[in-house]
Design a protein around this motif. Structure first.
Motif, mmCIF file in Angstrom:
data_model
loop_
_atom_site.group_PDB
_atom_site.id
_atom_site.type_symbol
_atom_site.label_atom_id
_atom_site.label_comp_id
_atom_site.label_asym_id
_atom_site.label_seq_id
_atom_site.Cartn_x
_atom_site.Cartn_y
_atom_site.Cartn_z
ATOM 1 N N ILE A 60 0.831 -1.205 0.000
ATOM 2 C CA ILE A 60 0.000 0.000 0.000
ATOM 3 C C ILE A 60 0.860 1.248 0.000
ATOM 4 C CG2 ILE A 60 -1.672 1.358 1.317
ATOM 5 C CD1 ILE A 60 -2.942 -1.274 2.214
ATOM 6 N N VAL A 102 -2.344 -5.116 -2.367
ATOM 7 C CA VAL A 102 -2.861 -4.194 -3.386
ATOM 8 C C VAL A 102 -3.231 -4.987 -4.630
ATOM 9 C CG1 VAL A 102 -2.417 -2.174 -4.819
ATOM 10 C CG2 VAL A 102 -1.382 -2.323 -2.538
ATOM 11 N N VAL A 144 -9.952 -0.301 1.263
ATOM 12 C CA VAL A 144 -10.426 0.715 0.324
ATOM 13 C C VAL A 144 -10.658 0.063 -1.033
ATOM 14 C CG1 VAL A 144 -9.760 2.729 -1.051
ATOM 15 C CG2 VAL A 144 -9.443 2.750 1.427
ATOM 16 N N PHE A 204 -11.314 1.407 -4.635
ATOM 17 C CA PHE A 204 -11.223 2.673 -5.354
ATOM 18 C C PHE A 204 -11.555 2.452 -6.826
ATOM 19 C CE2 PHE A 204 -8.187 5.760 -7.561
ATOM 20 C CZ PHE A 204 -9.105 6.795 -7.560
ATOM 21 N N PHE A 225 -5.327 6.054 -2.347
ATOM 22 C CA PHE A 225 -4.465 4.935 -1.949
ATOM 23 C C PHE A 225 -4.128 5.005 -0.461
ATOM 24 C CE2 PHE A 225 -2.318 4.513 -6.422
ATOM 25 C CZ PHE A 225 -3.551 4.165 -6.953
ATOM 26 N N SER A 226 -3.833 6.199 0.023
ATOM 27 C CA SER A 226 -3.332 6.340 1.397
ATOM 28 C C SER A 226 -4.424 6.238 2.455
ATOM 29 C CB SER A 226 -2.583 7.668 1.561
ATOM 30 O OG SER A 226 -3.423 8.769 1.285
ATOM 31 N N ARG A 227 -5.694 6.105 2.053
ATOM 32 C CA ARG A 227 -6.757 5.885 3.042
ATOM 33 C C ARG A 227 -6.759 4.441 3.548
ATOM 34 N NH1 ARG A 227 -6.559 9.998 4.863
ATOM 35 N NH2 ARG A 227 -4.772 10.113 3.489
ATOM 36 N N ALA A 228 -6.119 3.512 2.811
ATOM 37 C CA ALA A 228 -6.189 2.080 3.136
ATOM 38 C C ALA A 228 -5.083 1.677 4.107
ATOM 39 C CB ALA A 228 -6.068 1.258 1.858
ATOM 40 N N LYS A 242 -5.889 -3.372 3.015
ATOM 41 C CA LYS A 242 -6.151 -3.877 1.677
ATOM 42 C C LYS A 242 -6.623 -2.742 0.780
ATOM 43 C CE LYS A 242 -6.801 -7.020 -1.545
ATOM 44 N NZ LYS A 242 -5.678 -7.767 -2.148
ATOM 45 N N LEU A 243 -6.045 -2.685 -0.433
ATOM 46 C CA LEU A 243 -6.421 -1.685 -1.424
ATOM 47 C C LEU A 243 -6.749 -2.393 -2.724
ATOM 48 C CD1 LEU A 243 -6.600 1.250 -2.550
ATOM 49 C CD2 LEU A 243 -4.127 1.097 -2.998
ATOM 50 N N TRP A 244 -7.950 -2.136 -3.248
ATOM 51 C CA TRP A 244 -8.366 -2.711 -4.520
ATOM 52 C C TRP A 244 -8.683 -1.562 -5.466
ATOM 53 C CZ3 TRP A 244 -13.668 -5.256 -5.868
ATOM 54 C CH2 TRP A 244 -13.572 -5.876 -7.130
ATOM 55 N N VAL A 245 -7.963 -1.482 -6.564
ATOM 56 C CA VAL A 245 -8.109 -0.387 -7.514
ATOM 57 C C VAL A 245 -8.740 -0.913 -8.798
ATOM 58 C CG1 VAL A 245 -6.945 1.464 -8.762
ATOM 59 C CG2 VAL A 245 -6.037 0.683 -6.550
#
Length: 762
Positions: A503, A523, A688, A690, A709-712, A715-718
């Protein structure tokens, strides 16, 4: 395909109005059939009267066929008995005999009587037929009659009903003493439809121009229009892009974008003659309120820059080292020892020992800004420290870190003490604090920072925390960037400690302008943006629902750049997705009468609102503030004795506050299952999702990616096309027009020359 506009005529047999702004009724048509009618235009209508209504027939999925009324005007047949009945029903003190005498008086021209009753009943002279006092009766007071007149004249062109009602109230207050007030109201308004812009919240140039040009036939190049156009172009150009001022070229471009046939030179000359709220400073054109704020804040900061103060801690190096070591031990957990790195140690020692009054500490996520503030609190525990942040969400995150010291954080508004007259704490009544620590400073605009610094005492240290790579404030200004150009105590942290996985890797990439779109353990990139059809939307909603089942809805963010859309038209915008998710997550919530909201809904407040709570025992007005971006839930609501008007929404905000939110402001509450990236600033989520769509470079740039990105945390899913994501990352955050740093240095030179240090610059 939208239904065509139609006109119906009939008698309103029943009508119920909700929240004084929307109604549902039944009209008996001329052929004897009955039709359900709905809309804002029903507010103020009288049951039993005959009306002519313009609108559209629609088929509601639940309530069936109904007529959405856009305009309602009284309709009276040219018939003796119909006129008599109307007079008796709508005029207090008018009986059958008096009514027939009035009809007989107009026997030669009943059309004139009907027109008088429709457009200006106040002017009807009953003294010619009776000595009894006769007055307009029923729901149609002067404000309502002015509204009817406006609605009949200009309502069909597409102006919101709520705007017409505000105009009617504004006009009614100015003509109530006139002999023929309705005619006088129209004369006053049609003379200059741009005049109310300065007084009516929500009545802007766009609405005024629509009415003026299409409804009144107002001259397009009249000086009143040209002057108002300049003020609108300037404010719009500043607010749209975060500028504090526009140069002549920028302003001319904005004027041309609104009306390409208008000469900017002629328009600005008209604005000068009309004394519009504009300040010209060289080639810079300011809205007056921003010019005043920039000058005041620059003077305030200049005084603080020239004032060498006692440090936060006056201790020897050995004593300070010992205090810091004790703080490190306090922050250590179990076998994991907490130790400051060299840059963190240098920063905290610098802040504690600096003789500057203003300090900045900037860093990306996970670099330890808040941990350093915990060190500061421990070392400076004998000093009075206040913590604040621009939103309730950001304040709650900060509070969770300092509560071990018996401290908490509030919003800036709450710290300054919102009252009905303004902030309780200001330059004449400063905050009682030795140190003020303001977090998430990149979100602070010029106006808010000016209010904050006005309230900070002359010897108080201020520490601004922030991340210059995040999205800037929604309002005009770039305060954090400007502060970094001023001669204060500045520190930057560069080493990341929180979540050293993928992340923060992609966060750093977004900040540098290059995103590789490669998947990592925490990510996931979709590599393409799915279509917002059943398959694509289901994919996103299933992921969201699975995440909130595991982490809870408050700890999951579904973010995207775009807000506007249609609840019935699939698209990657929060308007459509919020309605869809509400149906999945809160299908049985009790509907808030007269709105589309339900008890149990996840909501966001979209406006700064002062909520007044009466007067305390000492005679002080009690109030609290909610700010644009506060999120939470509708837990319940209250209605008046009719059951049709919401008096309060009972909100539970994410910062822990229980709010009795006024029903009259219900339009400022929206759904927040999905949120824009801007609205998510200051928040943290475990997960997040996104959805990355493209847009104007002035709005969709690397700051959007960096902030999303930086809110997660875990786990980050774009979801987005790789090419689009890379193109957005290449766009630098647009520069903003601001003279704060330059003006501050000029103020310093002036103060040094005259030997003064007061904040007024005198």
């Amino acid at each position: 395909m939208a239904a065509e506009t139609q006109q119906i005529t009939g008698t309103l047999t029943s009508c119920q109005v909700y929240n004084e702004r929307w109604g549902r009724g039944i009209v008996r048509l001329e052929d004897g059939d009955y039709l359900v009618v709905t809309g804002e235009s029903l507010v103020g209508l009288t049951e039993g009267n005959r009306y002519r209504m313009d609108g559209r027939v629609v088929v509601h999925p639940r309530f069936g066929r109904q007529f959405e009324c856009e305009i309602a005007a009284i309709d009276i047949p040219l018939d003796d008995e119909a006129l008599v009945q109307h007079l008796r029903k709508n005029f207090k003190g008018c009986g059958a005999v008096t009514a027939r005498k009035i009809v007989d008086l107009y026997r030669g021209d009943l059309t004139k009587l009907r027109d008088q009753l429709v457009s200006n009943p106040y002017a009807l002279d009953f003294t010619r037929v009776t000595k009894r006092k006769v007055s307009v009766a029923g729901a149609e007071d002067l404000k309502g009659l002015v509204y009817r007149d406006l609605s009949t004249r200009v309502g069909i062109i597409g102006v919101k009903d709520s705007i017409l009602r505000k105009l009617a109230e504004w006009l009614a207050g100015r003509v109530e003493e006139k002999r023929e007030p309705i005619a006088a109201a129209w004369a006053l308004y049609s003379k200059d439809p741009y005049a109310p812009i300065q007084d009516i919240d929500g009545y802007g140039f766009a609405a005024a121009d629509l009415i003026a040009l299409r409804g009144i036939g107002f001259p397009r190049f009249h000086e009143f229009r040209l002057a108002a156009l300049v003020t609108h172009a300037l404010r719009d150009g500043c607010e749209r892009n975060g500028h504090v001022h526009l140069n002549l070229e920028n302003l001319s471009e904005r004027i041309g974008a609104i009306d390409p046939d208008v000469s900017p030179e002629r328009a600005m000359a008209a604005a000068k003659v009309r004394k519009e709220p504009i300040v010209i400073d060289g080639d810079r054109h300011y809205p007056r309120h921003l010019w005043n704020a920039e000058r005041a804040l620059a003077r305030n900061l200049a005084v603080r820059a020239l004032q060498m103060a006692a440090p936060i801690i006056d201790a020897s190096a050995e004593e300070l080292d010992g205090e810091i070591a004790a703080a490190e031990a306090m922050l250590s957990t179990g076998a994991q020892a907490f130790r400051l790195d060299a840059s963190q140690r240098k920063a905290i020692i610098g802040i504690l020992t600096s003789t500057h009054l203003v300090h900045t500490l900037t860093a990306g996520p996970g670099c330890g800004k808040t941990a350093l503030m915990e060190i500061l609190v421990h070392v400076a525990r004998e000093r009075k420290i206040l913590f604040c942040a621009p939103t309730g969400k950001a304040a709650k995150v900060l509070s969770s870190r300092v509560q071990r010291f018996g401290l908490s954080a509030t919003t800036i508004h709450a710290m300054l003490g919102v009252t009905a007259e303004g902030f309780e704490f200001n330059e004449h009544n400063p905050l009682d604090a030795d140190i003020v620590i303001a977090d998430e400073t990149s979100m602070d605009d010029l106006m808010l920072t000016r209010s904050l610094m006005d309230a900070v005492g002359p010897d108080t240290h201020v520490v601004f925390l922030g991340d210059v790579d995040q999205l800037q404030s929604v309002g005009p200004g770039q305060v954090l960037k400007d502060l970094l150009q001023m001669p204060f105590d500045h520190h930057r942290l560069v080493h990341t400690y929180r979540n050293d996985g993928g992340i923060l890797d992609v966060v750093r990439q977004a900040g540098s302008g290059v995103v590789d779109c490669e998947n990592r353990e925490d990510v996931s990139f979709s590599h393409r943006l799915p279509e917002p059809d059943d398959v694509g939307v289901t994919r996103v909603t299933h992921a969201y629902l699975a995440a909130i089942e595991r982490y809870g809805i408050v700890r999951v963010g579904l973010l995207m750049p775009r807000r506007k859309g249609d609840i019935h038209l699939p698209g990657w915008n929060i308007t459509y997705l919020n309605e869809l998710l509400r149906q999945r997550l809160n299908p049985d919530g009790r509907r808030v009468v007269g709105t589309t909201l339900h008890a149990g809904d996840r909501i966001i407040i979209r406006k700064n609102i002062l909520i007044e709570h009466g007067i305390d025992a000492a005679g002080n007005k009690l109030a609290e503030q909610v700010v644009n971006g506060d999120t939470g839930f509708i837990r319940d609501f209250s209605v008046d004795e009719t059951g049709r008007n919401v008096t309060e929404l009972h909100l539970e905000l994410d910062d822990g506050r229980a709010i009795r939110f006024p029903g009259k402001e219900v339009e400022s509450v929206g759904l927040a299952y999905a949120m824009t990236v801007h609205a998510a600033q200051g928040s943290e989520y475990e997960v997040v999702i996104f959805v990355c769509t493209n847009g104007s470079p002035n709005f969709v740039h690397r700051g959007i990616l960096y902030t999303a990105f930086s809110r997660a945390r875990s786990k980050l899913w774009v979801l987005g096309d790789d090419r689009t994501i890379r193109a957005i990352a290449e766009r630098a955050i647009p520069a903003r027009n601001s003279r704060l740093a330059e003006r501050m240095r000029t103020s310093m030179r002036h103060l040094q020359k005259i030997g003064g240090t007061d904040r007024s610059g005198r």
